[in-house]
Design a protein around this motif. Structure first.
Motif, PDB file in Angstrom:
ATOM      1  N   VAL A 203      25.578 120.112 -91.597  1.00 14.92           N
ATOM      2  CA  VAL A 203      26.773 120.845 -91.143  1.00 14.92           C
ATOM      3  C   VAL A 203      27.723 119.865 -90.440  1.00 14.92           C
ATOM      4  O   VAL A 203      28.927 119.835 -90.713  1.00 14.92           O
ATOM      5  CB  VAL A 203      26.389 122.017 -90.196  1.00 14.92           C
ATOM      6  CG1 VAL A 203      27.648 122.604 -89.540  1.00 14.92           C
ATOM      7  CG2 VAL A 203      25.634 123.095 -90.956  1.00 14.92           C
ATOM      8  N   LYS A 204      27.162 119.023 -89.558  1.00 10.69           N
ATOM      9  CA  LYS A 204      28.014 118.039 -88.849  1.00 10.69           C
ATOM     10  C   LYS A 204      28.702 117.099 -89.832  1.00 10.69           C
ATOM     11  O   LYS A 204      29.893 116.817 -89.712  1.00 10.69           O
ATOM     12  CB  LYS A 204      27.159 117.204 -87.884  1.00 10.69           C
ATOM     13  CG  LYS A 204      26.918 117.892 -86.574  1.00 10.69           C
ATOM     14  CD  LYS A 204      26.269 116.935 -85.572  1.00 10.69           C
ATOM     15  CE  LYS A 204      25.742 117.754 -84.408  1.00 10.69           C
ATOM     16  NZ  LYS A 204      24.507 117.223 -83.844  1.00 10.69           N
ATOM     17  N   GLU A 205      27.934 116.626 -90.808  1.00 11.64           N
ATOM     18  CA  GLU A 205      28.499 115.663 -91.759  1.00 11.64           C
ATOM     19  C   GLU A 205      29.584 116.300 -92.626  1.00 11.64           C
ATOM     20  O   GLU A 205      30.551 115.633 -92.994  1.00 11.64           O
ATOM     21  CB  GLU A 205      27.382 115.095 -92.650  1.00 11.64           C
ATOM     22  CG  GLU A 205      26.513 114.099 -91.903  1.00 11.64           C
ATOM     23  CD  GLU A 205      25.215 113.774 -92.626  1.00 11.64           C
ATOM     24  OE1 GLU A 205      24.351 113.140 -91.993  1.00 11.64           O
ATOM     25  OE2 GLU A 205      25.068 114.143 -93.803  1.00 11.64           O
ATOM     26  N   MET A 206      29.412 117.578 -92.938  1.00 14.49           N
ATOM     27  CA  MET A 206      30.396 118.243 -93.804  1.00 14.49           C
ATOM     28  C   MET A 206      31.613 118.746 -93.029  1.00 14.49           C
ATOM     29  O   MET A 206      32.588 119.181 -93.643  1.00 14.49           O
ATOM     30  CB  MET A 206      29.741 119.395 -94.576  1.00 14.49           C
ATOM     31  CG  MET A 206      28.706 118.897 -95.588  1.00 14.49           C
ATOM     32  SD  MET A 206      28.175 120.190 -96.729  1.00 14.49           S
ATOM     33  CE  MET A 206      29.644 120.373 -97.759  1.00 14.49           C
ATOM     34  N   CYS A 207      31.536 118.700 -91.693  1.00 12.95           N
ATOM     35  CA  CYS A 207      32.655 119.166 -90.849  1.00 12.95           C
ATOM     36  C   CYS A 207      33.070 118.064 -89.884  1.00 12.95           C
ATOM     37  O   CYS A 207      33.019 118.245 -88.661  1.00 12.95           O
ATOM     38  CB  CYS A 207      32.230 120.400 -90.053  1.00 12.95           C
ATOM     39  SG  CYS A 207      31.669 121.778 -91.042  1.00 12.95           S
ATOM     40  N   PRO A 208      33.484 116.905 -90.418  1.00 12.31           N
ATOM     41  CA  PRO A 208      33.731 115.752 -89.537  1.00 12.31           C
ATOM     42  C   PRO A 208      34.906 115.965 -88.585  1.00 12.31           C
ATOM     43  O   PRO A 208      34.994 115.283 -87.563  1.00 12.31           O
ATOM     44  CB  PRO A 208      34.008 114.607 -90.515  1.00 12.31           C
ATOM     45  CG  PRO A 208      34.478 115.278 -91.763  1.00 12.31           C
ATOM     46  CD  PRO A 208      33.757 116.597 -91.824  1.00 12.31           C
ATOM     47  N   LYS A 209      35.787 116.885 -88.926  1.00 14.86           N
ATOM     48  CA  LYS A 209      36.953 117.119 -88.059  1.00 14.86           C
ATOM     49  C   LYS A 209      36.851 118.444 -87.311  1.00 14.86           C
ATOM     50  O   LYS A 209      37.859 118.997 -86.866  1.00 14.86           O
ATOM     51  CB  LYS A 209      38.236 117.050 -88.880  1.00 14.86           C
ATOM     52  CG  LYS A 209      38.460 115.645 -89.429  1.00 14.86           C
ATOM     53  CD  LYS A 209      39.762 115.516 -90.160  1.00 14.86           C
ATOM     54  CE  LYS A 209      39.958 114.079 -90.626  1.00 14.86           C
ATOM     55  NZ  LYS A 209      40.996 113.989 -91.655  1.00 14.86           N
ATOM     56  N   SER A 210      35.638 118.959 -87.191  1.00 19.46           N
ATOM     57  CA  SER A 210      35.403 120.169 -86.410  1.00 19.46           C
ATOM     58  C   SER A 210      34.602 119.788 -85.169  1.00 19.46           C
ATOM     59  O   SER A 210      33.960 118.739 -85.127  1.00 19.46           O
ATOM     60  CB  SER A 210      34.584 121.178 -87.214  1.00 19.46           C
ATOM     61  OG  SER A 210      35.169 121.410 -88.470  1.00 19.46           O
ATOM     62  N   ILE A 211      34.628 120.678 -84.189  1.00 15.09           N
ATOM     63  CA  ILE A 211      33.737 120.520 -83.041  1.00 15.09           C
ATOM     64  C   ILE A 211      32.488 121.329 -83.378  1.00 15.09           C
ATOM     65  O   ILE A 211      32.575 122.550 -83.523  1.00 15.09           O
ATOM     66  CB  ILE A 211      34.399 121.075 -81.766  1.00 15.09           C
ATOM     67  CG1 ILE A 211      35.697 120.325 -81.482  1.00 15.09           C
ATOM     68  CG2 ILE A 211      33.451 121.015 -80.581  1.00 15.09           C
ATOM     69  CD1 ILE A 211      36.662 121.106 -80.628  1.00 15.09           C
ATOM     70  N   VAL A 212      31.363 120.654 -83.548  1.00 12.24           N
ATOM     71  CA  VAL A 212      30.132 121.370 -83.917  1.00 12.24           C
ATOM     72  C   VAL A 212      29.271 121.525 -82.655  1.00 12.24           C
ATOM     73  O   VAL A 212      28.838 120.538 -82.065  1.00 12.24           O
ATOM     74  CB  VAL A 212      29.361 120.635 -85.029  1.00 12.24           C
ATOM     75  CG1 VAL A 212      28.109 121.421 -85.416  1.00 12.24           C
ATOM     76  CG2 VAL A 212      30.252 120.432 -86.256  1.00 12.24           C
TER      77      VAL A 212
END
Ligand code: FMN
Length: 188
Positions: free
Chosen positions: A137-146
Motif C-alpha cells: 500500500v505504501k509503495e503504491m501510494c508514494p504521494k499519500s500519507i499512509v
C-alpha cells in the motif's frame, strides 16, 4: 456513476463525507471490520467487486491469485467511484492473500489518484499476519500519507473456517478498532 456506496448514517457530522472506506472481502470478515470503522468514524463504505468474480472454490482462487501475483495482472473492477476527489481520508481494507495485497486492491490503488490524501490500511488474515500488504500500500501510494494500519485474525478458509467476526470476536475487535482510531487521531 457510483456503485455500491453505503453512506454513513451520521452524515450530519461535518467531516463525515470526507471519509471513504473501500474494502475487499470474500467471506465477510474484512467487511465487518469495515462496518465497525464506519460506525466509529463515519464516512461512506464501498465494496470492491470484479468484472469477473473469483471462483468460489478455495483451491481454485488460491491458484488464480498466485498466478495473478506472479504475472502482475490487475483484475478489472466492476466497482466505479467517480467522485473520489471529495474524500481526503481513504481507508483501504483487505484480507491477506498469499501473504500479499490481493490483486483487486492493487487494481484500486493503481486506478485511483490518491495523491495528497491520507490512506489508512486495515486487514484480516488467517493468523499468518499482514505479509507484504501494508508495505505494498505504501509503495503504491508514494504521494499519500499512509497511517499505521489495523490487523486482526479473521477466518481460516483453508480449514473450512469462513466467518468469525461476530459475537465476542466482533466485540473485542470493536474495542481494538476504537483504540487504534484514537491512536491515529481519526476519532477523539
Ligand atoms: C486466496 C486466499 C489466500 C489466502 N492467503 C492467506 C495468507 O497468505 N495468509 C493468511 O494469514 N491468510 C490467508 N488467507 C485467509 C484470509 O486472509 C482470511 O480468511 C481473511 O480473514 C478473509 O477475509 P474476508 O472474510 O474478508 O474475505 C487467504 C484466503 C484466500 C481466499
Amino acid at each position: 456513476m457510483v456503485t455500491n456506496i453505503t453512506p454513513g448514517n451520521n452524515a450530519l457530522k461535518d467531516d463525515n463525507h470526507k471519509i471513504l472506506i473501500v474494502y475487499l472481502s470474500r467471506t465477510n470478515n474484512t467487511k465487518v471490520v469495515a462496518q465497525l470503522i464506519q460506525k466509529q468514524a463515519g464516512g461512506d463504505l464501498v465494496a470492491l467487486e470484479l468484472d469477473k468474480p473469483y471462483p468460489a472454490n478455495y483451491q481454485a482462487i488460491v491458484a488464480q491469485v498466485s498466478q495473478e501475483n506472479d504475472s502482475g495482472f490487475l483484475p478489472p473492477l466492476k466497482t466505479k467511484i467517480d467522485n473520489i476527489a471529495q474524500y481526503d481520508k481513504i481507508f483501504v481494507g483487505f484480507p491477506t492473500w498469499g501473504m500479499q495485497l490481493p490483486p483487486p486492491m492493487k487494481s484500486f490503488l493503481k486506478q485511483y489518484d490518491l495523491n495528497g490524501k491520507t490512506v489508512i490500511p486495515f486487514n484480516t488474515n488467517a493468523g499468518y499476519g499482514i505479509g507484504s500488504t501494508f508495505q505494498t500500500v505504501k509503495e503504491m501510494c508514494p504521494k499519500s500519507i499512509v497511517l499505521d494500519g489495523f490487523s486482526t485474525k479473521g477466518g481460516v478458509e483453508r480449514d473450512g473456517v469462513l466467518f468469525v467476526m461476530d459475537g465476542e470476536k466482533e466485540k473485542q475487535t470493536e474495542v481494538q478498532i476504537i483504540t487504534w482510531l484514537n491512536r491515529i487521531k481519526i476519532i477523539k
